[in-house]
Motif scaffolding. Structure first.
Motif, short mmCIF file in Angstrom:
data_model
loop_
_atom_site.label_atom_id
_atom_site.label_comp_id
_atom_site.label_asym_id
_atom_site.label_seq_id
_atom_site.Cartn_x
_atom_site.Cartn_y
_atom_site.Cartn_z
N LYS A 12 0.85 -1.19 0.00
CA LYS A 12 0.00 0.00 0.00
C LYS A 12 0.89 1.24 0.00
N PHE A 13 0.55 2.24 -0.82
CA PHE A 13 1.29 3.51 -0.81
C PHE A 13 0.42 4.59 -0.20
N THR A 14 1.03 5.41 0.64
CA THR A 14 0.30 6.57 1.14
C THR A 14 0.71 7.77 0.29
N TYR A 21 -3.78 1.00 -3.03
CA TYR A 21 -3.60 -0.43 -2.74
C TYR A 21 -3.05 -1.08 -4.01
N ALA A 22 -1.72 -1.07 -4.13
CA ALA A 22 -1.10 -1.48 -5.39
C ALA A 22 -1.08 -2.99 -5.59
N VAL A 23 -0.92 -3.74 -4.49
CA VAL A 23 -0.92 -5.21 -4.57
C VAL A 23 -1.72 -5.76 -3.38
N GLU A 41 -2.58 -5.15 -17.51
CA GLU A 41 -2.56 -3.80 -18.08
C GLU A 41 -1.71 -2.84 -17.24
N THR A 42 -1.40 -1.71 -17.82
CA THR A 42 -0.57 -0.73 -17.14
C THR A 42 -1.18 -0.32 -15.78
N GLY A 43 -0.34 -0.23 -14.78
CA GLY A 43 -0.79 0.20 -13.46
C GLY A 43 -1.37 -0.91 -12.59
N CYS A 44 -1.36 -2.17 -13.06
CA CYS A 44 -2.01 -3.23 -12.27
C CYS A 44 -1.14 -3.72 -11.11
N GLY A 45 0.14 -3.33 -11.08
CA GLY A 45 0.97 -3.69 -9.93
C GLY A 45 2.14 -4.61 -10.24
N LYS A 46 2.45 -4.80 -11.50
CA LYS A 46 3.52 -5.73 -11.88
C LYS A 46 4.89 -5.26 -11.36
N SER A 47 5.23 -4.01 -11.65
CA SER A 47 6.55 -3.52 -11.22
C SER A 47 6.62 -3.42 -9.70
N VAL A 48 5.49 -3.12 -9.07
CA VAL A 48 5.51 -3.05 -7.60
C VAL A 48 5.87 -4.42 -7.03
N ILE A 49 5.32 -5.49 -7.60
CA ILE A 49 5.69 -6.83 -7.13
C ILE A 49 7.19 -7.06 -7.31
N LEU A 57 11.56 -0.39 -2.76
CA LEU A 57 10.34 0.43 -2.83
C LEU A 57 10.59 1.72 -2.08
N PRO A 58 9.89 2.79 -2.47
CA PRO A 58 10.09 4.06 -1.75
C PRO A 58 9.53 4.02 -0.33
N GLN A 59 9.87 5.05 0.43
CA GLN A 59 9.49 5.15 1.85
C GLN A 59 7.99 5.10 2.10
N ASN A 60 7.20 5.59 1.13
CA ASN A 60 5.75 5.66 1.38
C ASN A 60 5.04 4.32 1.17
N ALA A 61 5.82 3.24 1.03
CA ALA A 61 5.22 1.92 0.83
C ALA A 61 5.09 1.17 2.15
N PHE A 94 15.62 -3.62 -15.18
CA PHE A 94 14.55 -2.64 -15.03
C PHE A 94 13.92 -2.27 -16.37
N GLN A 95 12.77 -1.57 -16.26
CA GLN A 95 11.98 -1.24 -17.45
C GLN A 95 12.74 -0.46 -18.51
N ASN A 96 13.62 0.46 -18.11
CA ASN A 96 14.25 1.32 -19.12
C ASN A 96 15.75 1.06 -19.24
N SER A 270 -9.61 3.21 -11.15
CA SER A 270 -8.61 4.08 -10.55
C SER A 270 -8.16 3.45 -9.24
N MET A 271 -6.87 3.58 -8.91
CA MET A 271 -6.34 2.89 -7.74
C MET A 271 -6.78 3.53 -6.43
N VAL A 272 -7.33 4.72 -6.48
CA VAL A 272 -7.77 5.31 -5.21
C VAL A 272 -9.28 5.23 -5.02
N1 LIG Z 1 5.81 5.22 -5.17
C1 LIG Z 1 4.50 5.15 -5.43
N2 LIG Z 1 3.62 5.95 -4.78
C2 LIG Z 1 2.30 5.85 -5.02
N3 LIG Z 1 1.75 5.01 -5.91
C3 LIG Z 1 2.58 4.20 -6.59
C4 LIG Z 1 3.99 4.23 -6.39
N4 LIG Z 1 4.58 3.32 -7.22
C5 LIG Z 1 3.55 2.73 -7.89
N5 LIG Z 1 2.37 3.27 -7.52
C6 LIG Z 1 1.03 2.89 -8.02
O1 LIG Z 1 0.89 1.49 -7.89
C7 LIG Z 1 0.14 0.97 -8.98
C8 LIG Z 1 0.91 -0.14 -9.64
O2 LIG Z 1 2.05 0.40 -10.30
P1 LIG Z 1 3.07 -0.46 -11.14
O3 LIG Z 1 4.19 0.42 -11.49
O4 LIG Z 1 3.38 -1.72 -10.40
O5 LIG Z 1 2.23 -0.83 -12.45
P2 LIG Z 1 2.67 -1.77 -13.65
O6 LIG Z 1 1.73 -2.92 -13.69
O7 LIG Z 1 4.12 -2.07 -13.56
O8 LIG Z 1 2.37 -0.83 -14.91
P3 LIG Z 1 3.21 -0.63 -16.28
O9 LIG Z 1 2.74 -1.73 -17.20
O10 LIG Z 1 2.75 0.70 -16.76
O11 LIG Z 1 4.65 -0.68 -15.96
C9 LIG Z 1 -0.14 2.15 -9.91
O12 LIG Z 1 -1.43 2.63 -9.64
C10 LIG Z 1 0.89 3.17 -9.51
O13 LIG Z 1 0.42 4.47 -9.74
#
Ligand SMILES: Nc1ncnc2c1ncn2[C@@H]1O[C@H](COP(=O)(O)OP(=O)(O)OP(=O)(O)O)[C@@H](O)[C@H]1O
Ligand SMILES: [Mg+2]
Length: 312
Positions: A12-14, A21-23, A41-49, A57-61, A94-96, A270-272
């Motif tokens: 969870k990110f604040t 609630y990313a994952v 799809e984009t934003g579903c939480g793959k990179s967060v996992i 992960l950043p401090q707000n996680a 990483f992605q890039n 939307s994630m919020v």
């Molecule tokens: N540091 C953060 N602070 C707040 N929200 C975040 C942070 N990092 C990721 N998120 C949110 O968590 C959710 C998941 O992000 P994530 O980067 O894992 O998506 P993704 O599946 O990798 O998408 P993409 O295919 O675009 O790479 C998104 O809604 C994103 O905005």
């Protein structure tokens, strides 16, 4: 044999606009020598996992759950142990690619550095190994490239350099986050071939993150489908393409060009402001009353695991 086991992971990110609630309640394992694709799809939480596994992960996680790597909980390791694990056991691409490489260091130095730091070998031996790796990764004339800088190489070549770096210390796990993003079709083919080579020569397991199902089909043994922070399906790749289980998986499959290119209608929530119950219910052609009331659990059936009341 399970090499990585993720149990009930929540991230969870604040943020100033609310909690994200990313994952949610993610559980899965990665087996030895397996390629597991994480798709959604984009934003579903793959990179967060991915970033949670390697603890970047950043401090707000806020994280809860367990991530066992060879029996040790990565979430409980000291920073020092984790750093060692990151350097030697679990490599991430990483992605890039261009941002991940150091623009000021020559390619050869970037690949041989981990060898010089972690293996007791001299510069000459490290360079021999570097050139061998580059050759395996499709560079026909490695000596020509070791003295170059990242900006002198194409995006696809840099991606292959990153792959070489990730292989230097023979990690048990490679996590590749969208290794083909932004590359044109021909380069995507190259990268797929390089990953096939990696699978053949290396005994590592691969967690392959992609939004592209056709890449998952070509490279993976099993597929995980994510939707809006939830794992909705885990199945063997072969079975997934014959008989996807979750209604969202079916829609995703129909978006493939050979199946008529029908992209999913509507947007991910939307994630919020997440819908109650199953997050997919507003877009689901099979929704029942319960779907908008209670999040479905994961049901394990013969074909795989699926988070949907149709399988109750
Ligand atoms: N540091 C953060 N602070 C707040 N929200 C975040 C942070 N990092 C990721 N998120 C949110 O968590 C959710 C998941 O992000 P994530 O980067 O894992 O998506 P993704 O599946 O990798 O998408 P993409 O295919 O675009 O790479 C998104 O809604 C994103 O905005
Ligand atoms: Mg991502």
């Amino acid at each position: 044999m399970k090499i990585l086991e993720i149990q009930d992971l929540n991230v969870k990110f604040t943020t100033p606009i609310g909690e994200v609630y990313a994952v949610n309640n993610a559980s899965f394992s990665l087996n030895a020598n397996e390629t597991l694709a994480l798709v959604g799809e984009t934003g579903c939480g793959k990179s967060v996992i991915a970033n949670t596994i390697i603890r970047l992960l950043p401090q707000n996680a806020e994280i809860s759950g367990n991530i066992f790597y060879k029996g040790n909980n990565l979430l409980k390791m000291s920073d020092r142990e984790m750093e060692k694990t990151r350097q030697q056991e679990i490599a991430i691409i990483f992605q890039n690619p261009t941002l991940s490489l150091n623009p000021l260091y020559k390619i050869g130095d970037q690949i041989s550095e981990p060898l010089l730091v972690h293996k007791k070998i001299n510069k000459k031996e490290a360079f021999t190994k570097t050139k061998k790796l580059l050759k395996t990764m499709g560079f026909q004339n490695p000596s020509k490239f070791t003295g170059m800088y990242p900006h002198q190489l194409s995006g696809g070549m840099n991606q292959r350099v990153l792959l070489s770096i990730s292989l230097t210390l023979n990690p048990s796990i490679i996590i590749a986050d969208e290794p083909t993003k932004g590359l044109d079709n021909e380069l995507v083919r190259d990268i797929i071939e390089e990953f096939k080579t990696v699978n053949k020569i290396n005994n590592s397991s691969l967690l392959l993150i992609t939004h592209d199902l056709s890449i998952a089909r070509e490279l993976s043994d099993r597929i995980i489908i994510m939707y809006s922070g939830d794992i909705v399906e885990i199945t063997k790749t072969e079975s997934f393409f014959k008989n996807p289980l979750h209604p969202y998986s079916k829609i995703l499959l129909n978006s493939l060009p050979e199946r008529g290119f029908n992209p999913p209608k509507g947007n991910s929530p939307s994630m919020v402001n997440i819908p109650k119950g199953c997050k997919f219910h507003p877009r689901c052609p099979h929704k029942k009353k319960i779907c908008s009331e209670k999040t479905p659990p994961i049901y394990s059936i013969d074909e795989g695991d699926v988070r949907c009341y149709l399988f109750q």
